[in-house]
Design an enzyme around this catalytic site. Structure first.
Site, PDB file in Angstrom:
ATOM      1  N   ILE A 139       0.862  -1.168   0.000  1.00  0.00           N
ATOM      2  CA  ILE A 139       0.000   0.000   0.000  1.00  0.00           C
ATOM      3  C   ILE A 139       0.907   1.230   0.000  1.00  0.00           C
ATOM      4  O   ILE A 139       2.069   1.166   0.379  1.00  0.00           O
ATOM      5  CB  ILE A 139      -0.975   0.018   1.204  1.00  0.00           C
ATOM      6  CG1 ILE A 139      -0.232  -0.118   2.534  1.00  0.00           C
ATOM      7  CG2 ILE A 139      -2.030  -1.063   1.068  1.00  0.00           C
ATOM      8  CD1 ILE A 139      -1.147  -0.097   3.757  1.00  0.00           C
ATOM      9  N   ASP A 140       0.364   2.345  -0.459  1.00  0.00           N
ATOM     10  CA  ASP A 140       1.167   3.543  -0.647  1.00  0.00           C
ATOM     11  C   ASP A 140       1.672   4.097   0.685  1.00  0.00           C
ATOM     12  O   ASP A 140       1.089   3.844   1.747  1.00  0.00           O
ATOM     13  CB  ASP A 140       0.365   4.616  -1.375  1.00  0.00           C
ATOM     14  CG  ASP A 140      -0.056   4.183  -2.770  1.00  0.00           C
ATOM     15  OD1 ASP A 140       0.700   3.423  -3.399  1.00  0.00           O
ATOM     16  OD2 ASP A 140      -1.137   4.596  -3.220  1.00  0.00           O
ATOM     17  N   LYS A 141       2.723   4.905   0.600  1.00  0.00           N
ATOM     18  CA  LYS A 141       3.328   5.516   1.790  1.00  0.00           C
ATOM     19  C   LYS A 141       2.287   6.196   2.668  1.00  0.00           C
ATOM     20  O   LYS A 141       2.251   5.995   3.882  1.00  0.00           O
ATOM     21  CB  LYS A 141       4.388   6.525   1.354  1.00  0.00           C
ATOM     22  CG  LYS A 141       4.969   7.356   2.495  1.00  0.00           C
ATOM     23  CD  LYS A 141       5.926   8.422   1.977  1.00  0.00           C
ATOM     24  CE  LYS A 141       6.409   9.308   3.106  1.00  0.00           C
ATOM     25  NZ  LYS A 141       7.321  10.385   2.625  1.00  0.00           N
ATOM     26  N   ARG A 240      -7.375   5.510  -5.683  1.00  0.00           N
ATOM     27  CA  ARG A 240      -7.108   6.926  -5.922  1.00  0.00           C
ATOM     28  C   ARG A 240      -7.430   7.307  -7.365  1.00  0.00           C
ATOM     29  O   ARG A 240      -8.031   8.360  -7.627  1.00  0.00           O
ATOM     30  CB  ARG A 240      -5.646   7.231  -5.587  1.00  0.00           C
ATOM     31  CG  ARG A 240      -5.291   6.943  -4.130  1.00  0.00           C
ATOM     32  CD  ARG A 240      -3.793   6.929  -3.883  1.00  0.00           C
ATOM     33  NE  ARG A 240      -3.206   8.234  -4.105  1.00  0.00           N
ATOM     34  CZ  ARG A 240      -1.888   8.453  -4.122  1.00  0.00           C
ATOM     35  NH1 ARG A 240      -1.042   7.437  -3.930  1.00  0.00           N
ATOM     36  NH2 ARG A 240      -1.422   9.669  -4.333  1.00  0.00           N
TER      37      ARG A 240
END
Length: 310
Positions: A139-141, A240
């Site tokens: 998963i993204d930062k 997103r």
């Protein structure tokens, strides 16, 4: 030593680029991992090395040399982890917002992998290479929430097969801009690299992969909506990109949202809340849920004060 696998191209697989073909045929292999091996001359047909852009044909027999994992040179760091579940094969971690999953340019320390190396020692899968031990999915930062880590290659391959079959349960919560016309819906739109900005993803028909996101509006606020989202596929930046495609980018998203961000969010308001899967060792169904983190709850409270839920 490593190992050598013979990959037979079946009808229906012809015309795939070699790097994509390998990522489809070899469990746990990402396309980038396949590309690295091809660049090293590890993929051959009739004794001759192939390039990544080679288009396979039905009946091709591709020999792929897969080396043993390289010795890990990423430093172990004693970083506290929020571990939701752990056994001999895997662990489920609740990743905080702001933590990068694996080392990359600009982020070689302080990552989840650095913390996992300190916690697990050498007990992490090696399929995804030196800088991504144990990482089955990411998963993204600036996305918080649940992530599964494999402690060995057996577990990694079993989990990767479930991801490929879309049999994982992956549920997120998010806050998005605007009011939705429908209380629930599905976005079925392929995602690939943005044609003008290679650092971004986009809904596109060119060099894309199928992507499906189901959403439900949990509450409405002035200018914002609180959403529950279920991933059917797991493309890079999928939620997103899909929400921005609908005209409802995520609150605080610095890439797909308005240029003027929301300072207190420090990035997109997105949390991987629930994950479910079959244990690769014994087939038990495991499902875990996490509370919304403090930054998310504080933002919801702010929205309630602005006008209440509708």
């Amino acid at each position: 030593m490593g190992r050598t696998e013979e990959l037979l191209v079946q009808p229906g697989e012809e015309s795939l680029r070699l790097d994509k073909f390998i990522s489809v045929k070899v469990d746990g292999f990402t396309r980038s991992a396949a590309e690295r091996l091809i660049q090293e001359g590890a993929a051959e047909k009739d004794g001759a090395p192939l390039g990544k852009s080679y288009r396979v044909a039905a009946g091709d027999r591709i020999l792929l040399r897969i080396p043993d994992p390289e010795p890990l040179d990423v430093a172990a760091e004693d970083i506290p982890l929020s571990i939701v579940y752990e056994d001999g094969d895997l662990l489920v971690v609740n990743k905080p917002k702001g933590m990068v999953v694996h080392p990359a340019a600009g982020n070689y320390t302080g990552t989840l992998v650095n913390a996992l190396l300190a916690h697990c020692g050498g007990s992490l899968s090696g399929i995804n290479g030196v800088v991504r031990p144990g990482i089955v999915h990411r998963i993204d930062k600036d996305t918080s929430g649940l992530l599964i880590v494999a402690k060995n290659d057996f577990a990694h391959q079993g989990l990767a097969e479930q991801i490929k079959a879309h049999s994982f349960t992956r549920i997120y919560e998010a806050v998005a801009y605007g009011a939705f016309r429908e209380e629930s819906g599905t976005v079925d739109a392929p995602i690939g690299r943005h044609p003008m900005d290679r650092k971004k993803m986009a809904v596109t028909q060119k060099n894309s992969r199928p992507a499906v996101t189901h959403y439900q509006v949990l509450a409405s606020y002035p200018g914002f909506s609180h959403l529950r989202l279920r991933l059917e596929t797991g493309r890079t930046h999928q939620i997103r990109v899909h929400m921005a495609y609908l005209g409802h980018p995520l609150a605080g998203d610095p890439v797909y949202g308005p240029k003027k961000g929301i300072a207190e969010l420090h990035g997109q308001c997105l949390h991987a809340k629930c994950i479910g899967f079959r244990h690769p060792r014994d087939g038990r169904w495991l499902e875990f849920d996490s509370e919304l983190p403090e930054y998310f709850q504080n933002f919801l409270q702010k929205l309630r004060r602005m006008g209440g839920a509708g």
